[in-house]
Design a protein around this motif. Structure first.
Motif, PDB file in Angstrom:
ATOM      1  N   ALA A   4       9.407   0.862  -3.203  1.00  0.00           N
ATOM      2  CA  ALA A   4       8.525   1.739  -2.428  1.00  0.00           C
ATOM      3  C   ALA A   4       7.244   2.063  -3.193  1.00  0.00           C
ATOM      4  O   ALA A   4       6.135   1.998  -2.628  1.00  0.00           O
ATOM      5  N   TRP A   5       7.388   2.396  -4.481  1.00  0.00           N
ATOM      6  CA  TRP A   5       6.202   2.685  -5.293  1.00  0.00           C
ATOM      7  C   TRP A   5       5.348   1.432  -5.459  1.00  0.00           C
ATOM      8  O   TRP A   5       4.114   1.502  -5.507  1.00  0.00           O
ATOM      9  N   SER A   6       5.985   0.285  -5.567  1.00  0.00           N
ATOM     10  CA  SER A   6       5.231  -0.962  -5.703  1.00  0.00           C
ATOM     11  C   SER A   6       4.373  -1.208  -4.472  1.00  0.00           C
ATOM     12  O   SER A   6       3.192  -1.588  -4.578  1.00  0.00           O
ATOM     13  N   TRP A   7       4.940  -0.993  -3.298  1.00  0.00           N
ATOM     14  CA  TRP A   7       4.159  -1.186  -2.064  1.00  0.00           C
ATOM     15  C   TRP A   7       3.057  -0.131  -1.941  1.00  0.00           C
ATOM     16  O   TRP A   7       1.980  -0.395  -1.373  1.00  0.00           O
ATOM     17  N   TYR A   8       3.309   1.048  -2.481  1.00  0.00           N
ATOM     18  CA  TYR A   8       2.266   2.073  -2.502  1.00  0.00           C
ATOM     19  C   TYR A   8       1.086   1.611  -3.362  1.00  0.00           C
ATOM     20  O   TYR A   8      -0.085   1.745  -2.966  1.00  0.00           O
ATOM     21  N   VAL A   9       1.391   1.018  -4.518  1.00  0.00           N
ATOM     22  CA  VAL A   9       0.338   0.493  -5.398  1.00  0.00           C
ATOM     23  C   VAL A   9      -0.393  -0.664  -4.727  1.00  0.00           C
ATOM     24  O   VAL A   9      -1.633  -0.763  -4.779  1.00  0.00           O
ATOM     25  N   ILE A  10       0.356  -1.547  -4.081  1.00  0.00           N
ATOM     26  CA  ILE A  10      -0.260  -2.690  -3.395  1.00  0.00           C
ATOM     27  C   ILE A  10      -1.221  -2.203  -2.313  1.00  0.00           C
ATOM     28  O   ILE A  10      -2.339  -2.734  -2.155  1.00  0.00           O
ATOM     29  N   ALA A  11      -0.786  -1.185  -1.556  1.00  0.00           N
ATOM     30  CA  ALA A  11      -1.647  -0.652  -0.497  1.00  0.00           C
ATOM     31  C   ALA A  11      -2.924  -0.060  -1.076  1.00  0.00           C
ATOM     32  O   ALA A  11      -4.023  -0.263  -0.522  1.00  0.00           O
ATOM     33  N   LEU A  12      -2.811   0.664  -2.193  1.00  0.00           N
ATOM     34  CA  LEU A  12      -4.006   1.228  -2.818  1.00  0.00           C
ATOM     35  C   LEU A  12      -4.947   0.136  -3.303  1.00  0.00           C
ATOM     36  O   LEU A  12      -6.174   0.234  -3.136  1.00  0.00           O
ATOM     37  N   VAL A  13      -4.384  -0.903  -3.932  1.00  0.00           N
ATOM     38  CA  VAL A  13      -5.215  -2.004  -4.428  1.00  0.00           C
ATOM     39  C   VAL A  13      -5.940  -2.687  -3.261  1.00  0.00           C
ATOM     40  O   VAL A  13      -7.157  -2.944  -3.312  1.00  0.00           O
ATOM     41  N   ALA A  14      -5.192  -2.988  -2.201  1.00  0.00           N
ATOM     42  CA  ALA A  14      -5.805  -3.655  -1.045  1.00  0.00           C
ATOM     43  C   ALA A  14      -6.870  -2.778  -0.405  1.00  0.00           C
ATOM     44  O   ALA A  14      -7.949  -3.258  -0.008  1.00  0.00           O
ATOM     45  N   LEU A  15      -6.583  -1.469  -0.301  1.00  0.00           N
ATOM     46  CA  LEU A  15      -7.557  -0.556   0.300  1.00  0.00           C
ATOM     47  C   LEU A  15      -8.833  -0.492  -0.531  1.00  0.00           C
ATOM     48  O   LEU A  15      -9.946  -0.504   0.027  1.00  0.00           O
ATOM     49  N   ASN A  16      -8.708  -0.453  -1.840  1.00  0.00           N
ATOM     50  CA  ASN A  16      -9.891  -0.370  -2.694  1.00  0.00           C
ATOM     51  C   ASN A  16     -10.709  -1.657  -2.650  1.00  0.00           C
ATOM     52  O   ASN A  16     -11.944  -1.615  -2.551  1.00  0.00           O
TER      53      ASN A  16
END
Length: 308
Positions: A4-16
């Motif tokens: 779950a935390w990994s997907w949270y990081v992925i979402a932040l990276v993609a959003l940025n």
């Protein structure tokens, strides 16, 4: 890191990354209805005009290249939570690799001292100097930079060793540590001799370091029988202690936790618990030998070391 935390990081990276691309695209083009670059109405001194132009294409493209580099970096080195990059690189592996290389250099330096007795190592000035450096980095936090200790931390420059001062005992202390426990005897002594029992024993203990301490000393005389009924098991009938169990000598006027009457009463009443951490895992045996040789040399002096 969880999924779950990994997907949270992925979402932040993609959003940025997506946000940076959109911002460059949005600000890097002219739209219908925008004023001409010369229509800002900001003119000074007749010929200084403020323009409203987008960034040059080559500059915009440089920004796009940095974004492409960032994407490639993440793909290669990783940066998406628990999912490794294509190269399977990690800072942990990098640290382990560099540490292994540096440890190999240290092992080569220390190899000549491996397995040698610490009193023999202490004859080598270079070895003592290395031991001093290890001591400064590892041991000075408790024993002080001068190795003279403090209240509760023994002075390593004198000839008093609660656990024995032979080379083997000093090395054993550094490698495996020590744990000295003085039980709280306040309630026990009060049950044996009344409310003043602790005071009596403290007076007797103080008198042990003074040859005339028992003369005309009623409290010390009362404490002697209480001492002989309880304290001799560790400190011996003559008060000289037992190095095998870390029981200190009470006749030498050296007090690890303070020698005032009040401090002795506190020690007897509440007990003490001193811990010397083991350094075998931290330093390894050879480095422990070097620091033990340095410590041992502090209380023997150059002449005594050379004579061994």
């Amino acid at each position: 890191m969880s999924t779950a935390w990994s997907w949270y990081v992925i979402a932040l990276v993609a959003l940025n990354i997506g946000g940076c691309v959109w911002l460059l695209w949005w600000t890097g083009r002219r739209r219908p209805g925008d004023p001409k670059p010369t229509d800002t109405s900001h003119v000074w001194d007749g010929d200084l005009t403020e323009y409203n132009k987008p960034l040059p294409k080559w500059w915009i493209n440089l920004f796009y290249m940095t974004i492409a580099f960032a994407i490639g970096y993440i793909i290669w080195f990783g940066g998406l939570g628990r999912y490794p990059g294509y190269a399977h690189w990690s800072s942990v592996q990098e640290h382990a690799r560099e540490k292994s290389a540096e440890d190999a250099k240290l092992d080569a330096t220390f190899a000549q001292f491996a397995g040698r007795p610490i009193d023999v190592i202490a004859r080598d000035p270079r070895a003592v100097s290395i031991g001093h450096s290890i001591f400064a980095n590892t041991c000075s936090g408790c024993h002080g930079s001068s190795a003279r200790g403090a209240l509760g931390y023994p002075n390593l420059t004198d000839d008093i060793w609660h656990w024995g001062g032979t080379p083997d005992r000093v090395l054993e202390t550094v490698l495996d540590g020590r744990e000295g426990v003085m039980p709280p005897w306040g309630k026990v002594l009060t049950g044996m001799g009344g409310d003043n029992a602790v005071d009596y024993v403290a007076s007797y203990v103080q008198s042990l370091s003074d040859p005339k301490g028992l003369e005309n000393n009623f409290m010390a005389a009362q404490g002697k029988s209480l001492y002989e009924g309880l304290c001799v098991a560790c400190h011996g009938p003559d008060g000289k202690g037992n190095a095998a169990m870390g029981a200190p000598n009470l006749t030498d006027d050296y007090w690890l936790y303070g020698g005032s009457k009040q401090q002795i009463i506190q020690t007897i009443t509440n007990g003490r618990h001193g811990v010397m951490p083991a350094h075998r895992a931290l330093l390894g045996e050879t480095r422990a030998r070097l620091v033990a040789a340095y410590v041992w040399s502090l209380s023997h002096g150059p002449a005594q070391v050379a004579a061994k």
